[in-house]
Design a protein around this motif. Structure first.
Motif, PDB file in Angstrom:
ATOM      1  N   SER A  78     126.592 -58.677 112.773  1.00  0.00           N
ATOM      2  CA  SER A  78     126.253 -58.106 111.469  1.00  0.00           C
ATOM      3  C   SER A  78     126.966 -56.782 111.267  1.00  0.00           C
ATOM      4  O   SER A  78     127.216 -56.035 112.211  1.00  0.00           O
TER       5      SER A  78
ATOM      6  N   LEU B 117     130.340 -56.990 106.070  1.00  0.00           N
ATOM      7  CA  LEU B 117     130.632 -58.373 106.441  1.00  0.00           C
ATOM      8  C   LEU B 117     129.384 -59.241 106.307  1.00  0.00           C
ATOM      9  O   LEU B 117     128.253 -58.750 106.417  1.00  0.00           O
ATOM     10  N   GLN B 118     129.620 -60.531 106.084  1.00  0.00           N
ATOM     11  CA  GLN B 118     128.500 -61.468 106.019  1.00  0.00           C
ATOM     12  C   GLN B 118     127.938 -61.705 107.416  1.00  0.00           C
ATOM     13  O   GLN B 118     128.684 -61.842 108.390  1.00  0.00           O
ATOM     14  N   ARG B 119     126.618 -61.750 107.499  1.00  0.00           N
ATOM     15  CA  ARG B 119     125.948 -61.954 108.777  1.00  0.00           C
ATOM     16  C   ARG B 119     126.308 -63.322 109.351  1.00  0.00           C
ATOM     17  O   ARG B 119     126.392 -64.306 108.632  1.00  0.00           O
ATOM     18  N   LYS B 120     126.527 -63.373 110.679  1.00  0.00           N
ATOM     19  CA  LYS B 120     126.913 -64.627 111.323  1.00  0.00           C
ATOM     20  C   LYS B 120     126.047 -64.856 112.549  1.00  0.00           C
ATOM     21  O   LYS B 120     125.881 -63.954 113.380  1.00  0.00           O
TER      22      LYS B 120
ATOM     23  N   MET C 116     134.703 -63.362 110.767  1.00  0.00           N
ATOM     24  CA  MET C 116     133.648 -63.029 109.819  1.00  0.00           C
ATOM     25  C   MET C 116     134.243 -62.859 108.425  1.00  0.00           C
ATOM     26  O   MET C 116     135.410 -62.503 108.265  1.00  0.00           O
ATOM     27  N   GLU C 117     133.417 -63.120 107.423  1.00  0.00           N
ATOM     28  CA  GLU C 117     133.852 -63.053 106.035  1.00  0.00           C
ATOM     29  C   GLU C 117     133.344 -61.761 105.389  1.00  0.00           C
ATOM     30  O   GLU C 117     132.264 -61.276 105.731  1.00  0.00           O
TER      31      GLU C 117
ATOM     32  N   PHE D  71     131.515 -59.281 102.878  1.00  0.00           N
ATOM     33  CA  PHE D  71     130.265 -59.419 102.129  1.00  0.00           C
ATOM     34  C   PHE D  71     130.506 -59.023 100.679  1.00  0.00           C
ATOM     35  O   PHE D  71     130.980 -57.927 100.390  1.00  0.00           O
TER      36      PHE D  71
ATOM     37  N   ASN E 209     128.522 -58.733  97.119  1.00  0.00           N
ATOM     38  CA  ASN E 209     127.209 -58.741  96.473  1.00  0.00           C
ATOM     39  C   ASN E 209     127.373 -59.238  95.039  1.00  0.00           C
ATOM     40  O   ASN E 209     127.716 -58.480  94.130  1.00  0.00           O
TER      41      ASN E 209
END
Length: 273
Positions: free
Chosen positions: A87, A91-94, A112-113, A115, A117
């Motif tokens: 996290s 970044l998007q949580r993985k 990771m990608e 984030f 919003n």
């Protein structure tokens, strides 16, 4: 010479069956051994166009956590069936479950990608707007922004000085003629006290940046500092000149090692071991 198909195939079939059973038992043994094994998983977090420094990696099973260095590298102890959570704010949580293949990998790369919003679409039509930006721009009279930057004032782009710095400037600057104000403040010791106050404020800001770098779970599970004692622990670090030097150098790895050593000393001094 008598020769039959059964004479040729039966011994070989038994040999193949025996080899298959041996291979299966060996595979089961390896898998069973892996399920009880714990090792240090090394890897790197990659995210296109995003900063991968300080990404938090938490093992939900063991409640241990770590962060990535400036290049995104990390190392964390894992076992099969553990769950890792990656996290970061940007970044998007993985979430990644640990299996036998991952456990036996010498090095892994976690992609990771970014984030984003995304807000729900809202339709607003004040002043009879049509929704066509090109058409509406010609109809709306927008007032110019009144700010220090738009007015071209000097030092408009510079951040405002703190109260301590403003007081120090007032104490050390003089008006026209003989600058009595700086002389009187120097004699009375006010200038010295204000300089010390500015230095203390700078130390406190550094401490706050470090505290915001780590999530609460890292203080509780990695450094073993109770949540109610985090502020006291950070002050314990703040008064150490070595802490100020490491923070000023922006070396994440040295800072992490320092926090681990300092947390152990803090627990010993406060009876938390």
């Amino acid at each position: 010479m008598n020769f039959s198909l059964s004479t040729f195939w039966l011994p070989r079939a038994k040999t193949l069956r025996t080899s298959w059973i041996s291979a299966s038992l060996f595979l089961l043994f390896c898998l069973g051994n892996a399920y009880g094994q714990q090792k240090s998983l090394k890897g790197k977090v990659a995210a296109a166009g995003e900063d991968v420094t300080g990404v938090t990696i938490q093992n939900l099973t063991t409640q241990k956590a770590t962060i990535t260095d400036f290049d995104g590298n990390f190392s964390i102890a894992v076992s099969v069936n553990d769950t890792l959570v990656f996290s970061a704010v940007q970044l998007q949580r993985k979430i990644i479950p640990v299996n036998a293949v991952l456990l036996n990998s010498s090095f892994v790369t976690i992609t990771m990608e970014p984030f984003v919003n995304e807000l729900k679409e809202v339709v607003v039509q004040p002043y009879g707007l049509s929704g066509d930006i090109a058409a509406d721009l010609n109809r709306i009279q927008v007032q110019k922004e009144v700010s220090a930057t738009s007015l071209g004032l000097p030092n408009a782009g510079k951040p405002l000085p703190s109260q301590s710095k403003r007081l120090l400037y007032e104490a050390t600057s003089g008006g026209a003629g003989i600058p009595l104000n700086p002389i009187l403040n120097w004699i009375s010791g006010r200038t010295k006290r204000l300089k010390e106050r500015v230095a203390i404020d700078e130390q406190y800001r550094r401490t706050q940046r470090v505290q915001q770098l780590y999530v609460d779970s890292i203080f509780e599970h990695q450094f073993k500092i109770p949540k109610a004692r985090v502020n006291d622990f950070m002050y314990f670090c703040e008064v150490d000149p070595l802490f100020q030097q490491i923070v000023a150098n922006k070396d994440q790895l040295k800072l992490w090692a320092y926090m681990q050593r300092k947390s152990k000393l803090y627990r010993e001094n406060n009876g938390l071991e």
